[in-house]
Design a protein around this motif. Sequence first.
Motif, mmCIF file in Angstrom:
data_model
loop_
_atom_site.group_PDB
_atom_site.id
_atom_site.type_symbol
_atom_site.label_atom_id
_atom_site.label_comp_id
_atom_site.label_asym_id
_atom_site.label_seq_id
_atom_site.Cartn_x
_atom_site.Cartn_y
_atom_site.Cartn_z
ATOM 1 N N ARG A 149 0.845 -1.191 0.000
ATOM 2 C CA ARG A 149 0.000 0.000 0.000
ATOM 3 C C ARG A 149 0.880 1.241 0.000
ATOM 4 N NH1 ARG A 149 -4.450 0.193 4.537
ATOM 5 N NH2 ARG A 149 -2.562 0.240 5.846
ATOM 6 N N CYS A 150 0.683 2.099 -0.977
ATOM 7 C CA CYS A 150 1.452 3.347 -1.090
ATOM 8 C C CYS A 150 0.668 4.491 -0.469
ATOM 9 C CB CYS A 150 1.783 3.647 -2.552
ATOM 10 S SG CYS A 150 0.344 3.831 -3.613
ATOM 11 N N ASP A 151 1.390 5.541 -0.119
ATOM 12 C CA ASP A 151 0.720 6.696 0.487
ATOM 13 C C ASP A 151 -0.258 7.353 -0.475
ATOM 14 O OD1 ASP A 151 2.092 6.322 2.837
ATOM 15 O OD2 ASP A 151 3.726 7.675 2.300
ATOM 16 N N CYS A 152 0.121 7.450 -1.734
ATOM 17 C CA CYS A 152 -0.739 8.109 -2.722
ATOM 18 C C CYS A 152 -0.470 7.499 -4.086
ATOM 19 C CB CYS A 152 -0.475 9.619 -2.756
ATOM 20 S SG CYS A 152 -1.470 10.516 -3.974
ATOM 21 N N LEU A 153 -1.543 7.297 -4.871
ATOM 22 C CA LEU A 153 -1.432 6.822 -6.250
ATOM 23 C C LEU A 153 -2.121 7.846 -7.149
ATOM 24 C CD1 LEU A 153 -0.454 4.436 -8.038
ATOM 25 C CD2 LEU A 153 -2.807 3.591 -7.969
ATOM 26 N N ILE A 154 -1.352 8.419 -8.052
ATOM 27 C CA ILE A 154 -1.874 9.437 -8.965
ATOM 28 C C ILE A 154 -2.295 8.746 -10.253
ATOM 29 C CG2 ILE A 154 -1.336 11.555 -10.205
ATOM 30 C CD1 ILE A 154 0.681 12.199 -8.036
ATOM 31 N N HIS A 155 -3.560 8.910 -10.623
ATOM 32 C CA HIS A 155 -4.142 8.182 -11.754
ATOM 33 C C HIS A 155 -3.817 8.902 -13.070
ATOM 34 C CE1 HIS A 155 -6.193 5.611 -8.949
ATOM 35 N NE2 HIS A 155 -6.875 6.614 -8.429
ATOM 36 N N LEU A 156 -2.638 8.644 -13.599
ATOM 37 C CA LEU A 156 -2.278 9.173 -14.911
ATOM 38 C C LEU A 156 -2.573 8.119 -15.970
ATOM 39 C CD1 LEU A 156 1.123 10.989 -14.269
ATOM 40 C CD2 LEU A 156 -1.155 11.980 -14.406
ATOM 41 N N PRO A 157 -3.005 8.517 -17.159
ATOM 42 C CA PRO A 157 -3.275 7.531 -18.213
ATOM 43 C C PRO A 157 -1.967 6.958 -18.770
ATOM 44 C CG PRO A 157 -3.545 9.745 -19.063
ATOM 45 C CD PRO A 157 -3.292 9.898 -17.589
ATOM 46 N N PHE A 158 -2.078 5.791 -19.381
ATOM 47 C CA PHE A 158 -0.913 5.211 -20.065
ATOM 48 C C PHE A 158 -0.723 5.892 -21.412
ATOM 49 C CE2 PHE A 158 -1.888 1.761 -17.117
ATOM 50 C CZ PHE A 158 -0.626 1.386 -16.706
ATOM 51 N N PRO A 159 0.499 6.161 -21.807
ATOM 52 C CA PRO A 159 1.660 6.320 -20.917
ATOM 53 C C PRO A 159 1.596 7.649 -20.155
ATOM 54 C CG PRO A 159 2.267 6.836 -23.169
ATOM 55 C CD PRO A 159 0.818 6.422 -23.210
ATOM 56 N N PRO A 160 2.241 7.794 -19.052
ATOM 57 C CA PRO A 160 3.139 6.839 -18.391
ATOM 58 C C PRO A 160 2.433 5.839 -17.502
ATOM 59 C CG PRO A 160 3.153 8.893 -17.198
ATOM 60 C CD PRO A 160 2.232 9.112 -18.364
ATOM 61 N N GLY A 161 1.172 6.131 -17.091
ATOM 62 C CA GLY A 161 0.451 5.249 -16.197
ATOM 63 C C GLY A 161 0.409 5.801 -14.778
ATOM 64 N N PRO A 162 -0.327 5.124 -13.890
ATOM 65 C CA PRO A 162 -0.421 5.584 -12.494
ATOM 66 C C PRO A 162 0.949 5.641 -11.817
ATOM 67 C CG PRO A 162 -2.107 3.948 -12.961
ATOM 68 C CD PRO A 162 -1.196 3.948 -14.147
ATOM 69 N N ILE A 163 1.156 6.699 -11.044
ATOM 70 C CA ILE A 163 2.440 6.918 -10.364
ATOM 71 C C ILE A 163 2.220 6.858 -8.857
ATOM 72 C CG2 ILE A 163 4.296 8.575 -9.945
ATOM 73 C CD1 ILE A 163 3.997 9.550 -12.758
ATOM 74 N N ALA A 164 3.010 5.997 -8.198
ATOM 75 C CA ALA A 164 2.947 5.873 -6.738
ATOM 76 C C ALA A 164 3.857 6.912 -6.091
ATOM 77 C CB ALA A 164 3.356 4.463 -6.314
ATOM 78 N N VAL A 165 3.369 7.485 -4.979
ATOM 79 C CA VAL A 165 4.132 8.485 -4.209
ATOM 80 C C VAL A 165 4.208 7.994 -2.770
ATOM 81 C CG1 VAL A 165 4.347 10.899 -3.562
ATOM 82 C CG2 VAL A 165 3.226 10.291 -5.710
ATOM 83 N N ASP A 166 5.422 7.954 -2.220
ATOM 84 C CA ASP A 166 5.617 7.518 -0.834
ATOM 85 C C ASP A 166 6.417 8.586 -0.088
ATOM 86 O OD1 ASP A 166 5.006 5.343 0.972
ATOM 87 O OD2 ASP A 166 7.165 5.110 1.166
ATOM 88 N N SER A 167 5.974 8.893 1.141
ATOM 89 C CA SER A 167 6.608 9.937 1.946
ATOM 90 C C SER A 167 7.577 9.309 2.936
ATOM 91 C CB SER A 167 5.534 10.744 2.693
ATOM 92 O OG SER A 167 6.122 11.682 3.559
ATOM 93 N N ALA A 218 8.433 5.972 -9.814
ATOM 94 C CA ALA A 218 7.677 6.370 -8.626
ATOM 95 C C ALA A 218 8.368 7.578 -7.999
ATOM 96 C CB ALA A 218 7.580 5.216 -7.627
ATOM 97 N N LEU A 219 7.686 8.203 -7.025
ATOM 98 C CA LEU A 219 8.201 9.411 -6.386
ATOM 99 C C LEU A 219 8.463 9.139 -4.911
ATOM 100 C CD1 LEU A 219 5.896 12.186 -7.908
ATOM 101 C CD2 LEU A 219 8.161 11.475 -8.669
ATOM 102 N N LEU A 220 9.656 9.533 -4.450
ATOM 103 C CA LEU A 220 10.014 9.527 -3.031
ATOM 104 C C LEU A 220 9.928 10.964 -2.540
ATOM 105 C CD1 LEU A 220 11.133 8.437 -0.379
ATOM 106 C CD2 LEU A 220 13.425 8.534 -1.371
ATOM 107 N N PHE A 221 8.965 11.251 -1.669
ATOM 108 C CA PHE A 221 8.715 12.607 -1.199
ATOM 109 C C PHE A 221 9.415 12.826 0.132
ATOM 110 C CE2 PHE A 221 5.856 15.447 1.338
ATOM 111 C CZ PHE A 221 6.238 16.621 0.705
ATOM 112 N N LEU A 222 10.298 13.836 0.169
ATOM 113 C CA LEU A 222 10.964 14.262 1.398
ATOM 114 C C LEU A 222 10.293 15.550 1.875
ATOM 115 C CD1 LEU A 222 14.732 13.752 0.426
ATOM 116 C CD2 LEU A 222 13.271 12.217 1.759
ATOM 117 N N PRO A 223 9.540 15.524 2.973
ATOM 118 C CA PRO A 223 8.778 16.702 3.401
ATOM 119 C C PRO A 223 9.632 17.758 4.091
ATOM 120 C CG PRO A 223 8.406 14.904 4.914
ATOM 121 C CD PRO A 223 9.284 14.356 3.831
ATOM 122 N N SER A 224 10.865 17.932 3.653
ATOM 123 C CA SER A 224 11.767 18.935 4.234
ATOM 124 C C SER A 224 12.661 19.464 3.128
ATOM 125 C CB SER A 224 12.603 18.332 5.360
ATOM 126 O OG SER A 224 13.576 19.248 5.807
#
Length: 342
Positions: A149-167, A218-224
């Motif tokens: 389970r990811c923190d957030c999944l952004i529903h982008l169409p293919f391509p590129p497709g859904p992108i997972a974001v984790d903080s 995917a995206l690794l989010f650093l909240p700083s």
Amino acid sequence: MPDWLPPTLIAAAFVLAALLLLLALRGRGADQMARLGAMMEGLAAAQDRLARQNEERLRDQERSLAARLDQAAARAQDSAGAIQQRLAVIDAARANMEALGSQVGALAAVLGNKQARGALGEVQLRDLVADRLPASGYAWQHTLSNGTRCDCLIHLPFPPGPIAVDSKFPLEAWTALQEAAEPAARTLATRRFVQDIRRHVADISQKYLIAGETAEAALLFLPSEAVHATLHASHGDLVAEAARRGVHIVGPSTLWAVLNTMRGLLRDARLQDEARRIRHEVEALGEETERLERRIAALRGHFSSVQQDLREIELTAEKIVRRGAAIRALDIPDPPAARAAE
């Protein structure tokens, strides 16, 4: 007038009086006594004038002193009011500082707890995503097909497709890196910081990159911003390594820019979907128009047939009318039996 002048005049008056007495005792003339008397009267008059002048000057000095005291009291009152206002401002600033200190303490307590710190990063991620993307463009705590389970999944169409974001928030390692004073301690803190980031990148790469289900990145989010800046400034090779593994490291400002780009992609996808729907509706409208033309043509044929039948009916009716008129025009005599009955 100097303060020493009235006592001097008094002393002179006493000296003259003594001289007068001495002259009287010695039996001098009456004219000398008269002159001495006149001198004494003049000295007494001068002393009276000096006394009045002294009283007037004392009253002037008292009035001046009273005015100065009033002015000094007014200035003191104004100064006291200004001091009271400044004390009120200082009290308000002190209260703000105490409130800020309690908030800083609460923030330190939050940052000291890993779970609370993770929740803080998720809240910041939620605010950024909800501010830039429509509600239909993302999902929170989305469970993928592999059970993660990811923190957030952004529903982008293919391509590129859904992108997972984790903080992620590697605060301990970064704090140790900033507080390290000796080279050995700084080396250990740097190694720990790099290991934490590399471990987070490996987790995201293994869990959130699924062929056919998510995008290839995917995206690794650093909240700083400080942690993000330190990572990009001092560990560019680690950032490049993460990008090669399909994990892009972003901070609050860079994530905001990325979300703006994703917003444009979602808008384009929505416009394309709406264009496809409009095209489908136009094609269906064309089919209905063709069907209407066929039915109008059939109705036109039926109408032509009805008109032909009406023309034939009208011809038959005209013939019947003409034959009736011809029959009425014939003069046929009555039969004999009919006349006998009459």
